[in-house]
Design an enzyme around this catalytic site. Structure first.
Site, PDB file in Angstrom:
ATOM      1  N   TYR A 272      14.693  60.602  40.489  1.00 26.02           N
ATOM      2  CA  TYR A 272      14.431  61.984  40.042  1.00 26.02           C
ATOM      3  C   TYR A 272      13.917  61.987  38.603  1.00 26.02           C
ATOM      4  CZ  TYR A 272      14.705  67.050  40.492  1.00 26.02           C
ATOM      5  OH  TYR A 272      14.392  68.388  40.569  1.00 26.02           O
TER       6      TYR A 272
ATOM      7  N   LYS B 298      14.837  69.619  34.511  1.00 22.60           N
ATOM      8  CA  LYS B 298      15.788  70.579  35.099  1.00 22.60           C
ATOM      9  C   LYS B 298      16.961  70.820  34.146  1.00 22.60           C
ATOM     10  CE  LYS B 298      13.850  71.503  39.149  1.00 22.60           C
ATOM     11  NZ  LYS B 298      13.147  72.792  39.351  1.00 22.60           N
TER      12      LYS B 298
HETATM   13  C1  1JT Z   1       9.441  68.183  42.190  1.00 24.15           C
HETATM   14  C2  1JT Z   1       9.302  67.333  43.276  1.00 24.15           C
HETATM   15  C3  1JT Z   1      10.629  68.834  41.946  1.00 24.15           C
HETATM   16  C4  1JT Z   1      10.364  67.132  44.123  1.00 24.15           C
HETATM   17  C5  1JT Z   1      11.564  67.777  43.875  1.00 24.15           C
HETATM   18  C6  1JT Z   1      11.700  68.633  42.795  1.00 24.15           C
HETATM   19  N1  1JT Z   1      12.969  69.097  42.802  1.00 24.15           N
HETATM   20  C7  1JT Z   1      13.604  68.583  43.856  1.00 24.15           C
HETATM   21  N2  1JT Z   1      12.763  67.779  44.510  1.00 24.15           N
HETATM   22  C8  1JT Z   1      13.101  67.012  45.684  1.00 24.15           C
HETATM   23  C9  1JT Z   1      13.703  65.715  45.254  1.00 24.15           C
HETATM   24  C10 1JT Z   1      12.913  64.754  44.667  1.00 24.15           C
HETATM   25  C11 1JT Z   1      13.466  63.531  44.245  1.00 24.15           C
HETATM   26  C12 1JT Z   1      14.803  63.315  44.393  1.00 24.15           C
HETATM   27  C13 1JT Z   1      15.586  64.290  44.976  1.00 24.15           C
HETATM   28  C14 1JT Z   1      15.037  65.489  45.407  1.00 24.15           C
HETATM   29  C15 1JT Z   1       8.021  66.615  43.574  1.00 24.15           C
HETATM   30  C16 1JT Z   1       6.841  67.167  42.825  1.00 24.15           C
HETATM   31  C17 1JT Z   1       7.157  67.510  41.417  1.00 24.15           C
HETATM   32  C18 1JT Z   1       8.306  68.468  41.267  1.00 24.15           C
HETATM   33  O1  1JT Z   1      15.298  62.142  43.906  1.00 24.15           O
HETATM   34  C19 1JT Z   1      15.815  61.213  44.755  1.00 24.15           C
HETATM   35  C20 1JT Z   1      12.620  62.494  43.597  1.00 24.15           C
END
Ligand code: 1JT
Length: 258
Positions: free
Chosen positions: A153, A160
């Site tokens: 993340y 965030k």
């Molecule tokens: C973005 C993306 C913001 C994916 C996101 C996000 N907030 C949650 N997710 C899903 C997610 C992503 C990862 C994760 C857990 C949940 C992609 C485009 C940019 C903004 O880590 C394991 C990487």
């Protein structure tokens, strides 16, 4: 519950978007909604989703373009005469920043993630203020990676964290205008943003095994919480981050499955 209320929904990309789930729950309660889209590429999607809605407005709004932001609020203000609530469901980081180590995040990826995912909250709040004459409610979307380290993340977690802190500072600044500002920390959901992220399948399995409710959260459940927060039911809540994650965030060490 939202009759005579006007909201703007930022961040609909398609029907699986968290923003769309928020829109559906608010529409069901009688809200009038305007929608913004980022870039021509998403215009068609948003227009198709909203084409049968009465009294709707679809406007472009790329938050990196202040003129577009100002024009979007002007259009909404002129059509409805006021704004009661905003759903902020916008985030971006370059794909390569969401894998490997946080240590190697480029300056550009860091600044982009912060600008689009965090700065946009105070930016949109300030633009909305002249139209929120009767008070209002602003809701944004966060994720657990703001608070604890979640592999991959990375810079989004940092953005965030800034978004959640911005929620608290804005709650203080806007409280005197009777505007509430809250964040929803949603569990992972299979949206367009989550697509293309490595190992999402493993992540969903981990939540299924460890969250108290033993399942992943649905966009609709986030939508219902957004409805609560924009409604009068949440009139005493501001500056808060509410988890809608099937309880995952409360677990420390989980016993192995039986
Ligand atoms: C973005 C993306 C913001 C994916 C996101 C996000 N907030 C949650 N997710 C899903 C997610 C992503 C990862 C994760 C857990 C949940 C992609 C485009 C940019 C903004 O880590 C394991 C990487």
């Amino acid at each position: 519950m939202l009759e005579n209320k006007v909201g703007i929904i930022f961040g609909v990309a398609n029907k699986r978007s968290i923003a769309w789930a928020c829109a559906e729950s608010c529409l069901e309660q009688g809200a009038k909604l305007a929608f913004t889209y980022q870039g021509e590429r998403l215009k068609d999607n948003v227009e198709k989703l909203t084409k049968d809605l009465p009294d709707t407005l679809v406007v472009p709004c790329d938050v990196t373009n202040q003129e577009e932001v100002d024009a979007a609020f002007k259009a909404v203000g002129e059509k409805y005469g006021k704004i009661d609530f905003i759903v902020h469901s916008i985030a971006f980081a370059p794909r390569e920043a969401l894998e490997g180590e946080f240590l190697t995040t480029s300056r550009e990826a860091f600044l982009t993630a912060m600008e689009i995912s965090a700065f946009s909250l105070p930016q949109l709040s300030l633009a909305a203020l002249p139209y929120m004459k009767e008070g209002g409610s602003i809701v944004c979307m966060s994720y657990y990676g703001a608070e604890k380290v979640v592999s991959n993340y990375n810079v989004m977690g940092v953005a965030k964290a800034a978004l959640e802190a911005s929620t608290r500072y804005l709650a203080e600044d806007l409280g005197k205008h009777n505007i509430r500002v809250n964040a929803i920390s949603a569990g992972p959901i299979n949206t367009l943003s989550a697509r293309g992220v490595k190992n999402m399948g493993t992540m969903f399995k981990h939540i299924e095994a460890n969250a108290p409710l033993r399942r992943n959260v649905e966009a609709e459940e986030v939508g219902k919480t957004a409805l609560f927060l924009v409604s009068n039911l949440a009139s005493g809540i501001t500056g808060e981050t509410i988890y809608v994650d099937c309880g995952f965030n409360i677990i420390g060490i989980q016993k192995p499955a039986e």
